[in-house]
Design a protein around this motif. Structure first.
Motif, PDB file in Angstrom:
ATOM      1  N   LEU A   1       0.661  -0.966   0.121  1.00 50.80           N
ATOM      2  CA  LEU A   1       0.375  -0.115  -0.013  1.00 50.80           C
ATOM      3  C   LEU A   1       0.496   0.956   0.377  1.00 50.80           C
ATOM      4  O   LEU A   1       0.265   2.394  -0.635  1.00 50.80           O
ATOM      5  CB  LEU A   1      -0.960  -0.045   1.587  1.00 50.80           C
TER       6      LEU A   1
ATOM      7  N   ASP B   1       2.343   1.735  -3.644  1.00 53.01           N
ATOM      8  CA  ASP B   1       1.010   2.261  -4.454  1.00 53.01           C
ATOM      9  C   ASP B   1       0.854   3.432  -4.085  1.00 53.01           C
ATOM     10  O   ASP B   1       0.652   4.327  -5.403  1.00 53.01           O
ATOM     11  CB  ASP B   1       0.406   1.270  -3.918  1.00 53.01           C
ATOM     12  N   SER B   2       1.011   4.581  -3.258  1.00 49.65           N
ATOM     13  CA  SER B   2       0.340   5.444  -2.770  1.00 49.65           C
ATOM     14  C   SER B   2       1.662   6.298  -3.181  1.00 49.65           C
ATOM     15  O   SER B   2       1.019   7.320  -4.205  1.00 49.65           O
ATOM     16  CB  SER B   2       0.600   5.913  -1.530  1.00 49.65           C
ATOM     17  N   TRP B   3       2.741   6.132  -2.597  1.00 54.19           N
ATOM     18  CA  TRP B   3       4.004   6.906  -4.230  1.00 54.19           C
ATOM     19  C   TRP B   3       3.568   6.679  -5.642  1.00 54.19           C
ATOM     20  O   TRP B   3       3.800   7.863  -6.444  1.00 54.19           O
ATOM     21  CB  TRP B   3       5.101   5.885  -3.594  1.00 54.19           C
TER      22      TRP B   3
ATOM     23  N   VAL C   1       1.089   7.001  -7.502  1.00 58.29           N
ATOM     24  CA  VAL C   1      -0.029   7.332  -6.986  1.00 58.29           C
ATOM     25  C   VAL C   1      -0.085   8.523  -7.262  1.00 58.29           C
ATOM     26  O   VAL C   1      -0.477   9.421  -8.545  1.00 58.29           O
ATOM     27  CB  VAL C   1      -1.347   7.345  -6.411  1.00 58.29           C
ATOM     28  N   ILE C   2       1.058   9.261  -6.517  1.00 54.98           N
ATOM     29  CA  ILE C   2       1.365  10.780  -6.163  1.00 54.98           C
ATOM     30  C   ILE C   2       2.398  11.080  -7.507  1.00 54.98           C
ATOM     31  O   ILE C   2       2.719  11.637  -8.383  1.00 54.98           O
ATOM     32  CB  ILE C   2       2.133  10.916  -4.903  1.00 54.98           C
TER      33      ILE C   2
ATOM     34  N   LEU D   1       0.215  11.014 -10.266  1.00 56.46           N
ATOM     35  CA  LEU D   1      -0.061  12.563 -10.531  1.00 56.46           C
ATOM     36  C   LEU D   1       0.635  13.316 -11.050  1.00 56.46           C
ATOM     37  O   LEU D   1      -0.109  14.671 -11.168  1.00 56.46           O
ATOM     38  CB  LEU D   1      -1.141  12.878  -9.807  1.00 56.46           C
ATOM     39  N   ARG D   2       1.818  14.025 -10.533  1.00 53.26           N
ATOM     40  CA  ARG D   2       2.176  14.779 -10.599  1.00 53.26           C
ATOM     41  C   ARG D   2       2.939  15.002 -12.254  1.00 53.26           C
ATOM     42  O   ARG D   2       3.351  15.354 -12.952  1.00 53.26           O
ATOM     43  CB  ARG D   2       3.568  14.704  -9.819  1.00 53.26           C
TER      44      ARG D   2
ATOM     45  N   ILE E   1      -5.895  -2.800  -1.881  1.00 51.41           N
ATOM     46  CA  ILE E   1      -4.379  -1.909  -2.476  1.00 51.41           C
ATOM     47  C   ILE E   1      -4.830  -1.619  -3.357  1.00 51.41           C
ATOM     48  O   ILE E   1      -5.107  -0.168  -4.313  1.00 51.41           O
ATOM     49  CB  ILE E   1      -3.017  -3.005  -3.275  1.00 51.41           C
TER      50      ILE E   1
ATOM     51  N   LEU F   1      -7.114   7.373  -2.715  1.00 56.04           N
ATOM     52  CA  LEU F   1      -6.180   8.229  -2.988  1.00 56.04           C
ATOM     53  C   LEU F   1      -6.075   9.241  -3.689  1.00 56.04           C
ATOM     54  O   LEU F   1      -6.093  10.678  -3.684  1.00 56.04           O
ATOM     55  CB  LEU F   1      -4.668   7.764  -2.106  1.00 56.04           C
TER      56      LEU F   1
ATOM     57  N   ILE G   1      -6.595  13.101  -3.717  1.00 52.46           N
ATOM     58  CA  ILE G   1      -5.970  14.374  -4.323  1.00 52.46           C
ATOM     59  C   ILE G   1      -6.412  15.425  -5.556  1.00 52.46           C
ATOM     60  O   ILE G   1      -6.368  16.899  -5.255  1.00 52.46           O
ATOM     61  CB  ILE G   1      -4.343  13.505  -4.552  1.00 52.46           C
TER      62      ILE G   1
ATOM     63  N   GLU H   1       1.608  21.875  -6.737  1.00 47.27           N
ATOM     64  CA  GLU H   1       2.956  20.931  -6.804  1.00 47.27           C
ATOM     65  C   GLU H   1       3.273  21.520  -4.694  1.00 47.27           C
ATOM     66  O   GLU H   1       3.330  21.102  -3.629  1.00 47.27           O
ATOM     67  CB  GLU H   1       4.499  21.580  -7.153  1.00 47.27           C
TER      68      GLU H   1
ATOM     69  N   TYR I   1       1.012  19.137  -3.026  1.00 48.23           N
ATOM     70  CA  TYR I   1       2.455  17.411  -3.199  1.00 48.23           C
ATOM     71  C   TYR I   1       3.246  17.812  -2.117  1.00 48.23           C
ATOM     72  O   TYR I   1       3.226  16.698  -0.944  1.00 48.23           O
ATOM     73  CB  TYR I   1       2.909  17.198  -4.163  1.00 48.23           C
TER      74      TYR I   1
END
Lengths: 136, 129
Positions: A13, A16-18, A20-21, A24-25, B17, B24, B28, B117, B121
């Motif tokens: 998890l 996976d969160s990383w 997703v972030i 998106l960036r 997952i 998430l 965001i 950003e 982020y």
């Protein structure tokens, strides 16, 4: 049934969160880039970019600027030409018996200076010929 | 039995997952949309404004407000092509945006990127690092 408190799942998890972030960036960066490219392709900003307002040349390293290299080569050739003409002039003055008004010595061609800057064989031969004629 | 199978499928590790990823991502994107809505200046009271990047080729401007006690809304979608940008409002047909609007859109998306950003982020990264 799967054990949802399994550390492996927690780790998955987190990873996976990383992702997703990160995704998106990256997506945002691409989206901004695509808008800019589309607007440039539409020709909207062309009229606003004037040579006086933007010094593009200053942003280009000299070795990447082909025009600059070409200019440099041209100026070298011009310099060689000028030296040949000057050498020829000195040679003619020598032949005519003219002397330097200050030193009262015969004009001399600085052969080292000329030879340092001239590469082509024909120019070298020409300069050498003039040099030999001028130097006693 | 079928319900039991579905229940089991929802709680498999991969499902957990996937759900977490979706949650998430939505969270965001919601935050991005809020930050995006603020880049055009103060938002009048009673107005809900959002501006966000839906995908690399689509930007959304959504606005909601009250008019005579009724809730009104308008959604503007900008679709970015390789050589053009078109917009459609509330499902109407696409039309090419003007030069002036294109310039404003460029400014807006650049500001959007730097603001999200900074406000979305960076706080996440600061917490984790």
């Amino acid at each position: 049934m799967a054990n949802l408190t399994d550390p492996a799942i927690d780790q998955a998890l987190k990873v996976d969160s990383w992702k997703v972030i990160h995704d998106l960036r990256v997506r945002n960066s691409k989206a901004v880039d695509y808008v800019q490219r589309a607007v440039e392709a539409m020709g909207i900003f062309e009229e606003e970019i004037k040579p006086d307002s933007v010094n593009i040349k200053s942003k280009v390293p000299e070795n990447l600027d082909s025009n600059n290299n070409e200019k440099s080569e041209l100026s070298d050739i011009e310099e060689i030409k000028a030296k040949i003409v000057n050498a020829k002039k000195l040679s003619d003055q020598k032949e005519a018996g003219q002397t330097d008004p200050v030193s009262k010595k015969y004009y001399k061609v600085n052969a080292d200076d000329i030879m340092d800057t001239i590469d082509p064989d024909d120019a070298r031969a020409k300069i050498m010929s003039l040099y030999e004629r001028v130097n006693v | 039995m079928i319900n039991h199978i579905f229940k089991l499928a929802e709680t498999t590790p991969q499902r957990v997952i996937d759900n977490r990823r979706q949650k998430l991502r939505k969270s965001i994107l919601r935050h991005e949309a809020e930050v995006g809505g603020k880049i055009f200046g103060p938002i009048p009271k009673g107005v809900n404004r959002q501006f966000f990047c839906l995908d690399p080729f689509t930007w959304i401007w959504y606005e909601e407000w009250d008019k005579l006690g009724k809730r009104k809304s308008q959604m503007t979608k900008y679709t970015v092509g390789t050589k053009s940008i078109v917009k459609s409002q509330d499902g109407q047909s696409d039309k090419m945006i003007s030069a002036e609007e294109a310039k404003r859109l460029v400014d807006a998306v650049k500001t959007y990127q730097s603001r999200v950003e900074l406000e979305v982020y960076r706080p996440i990264l600061d917490v984790v690092q």
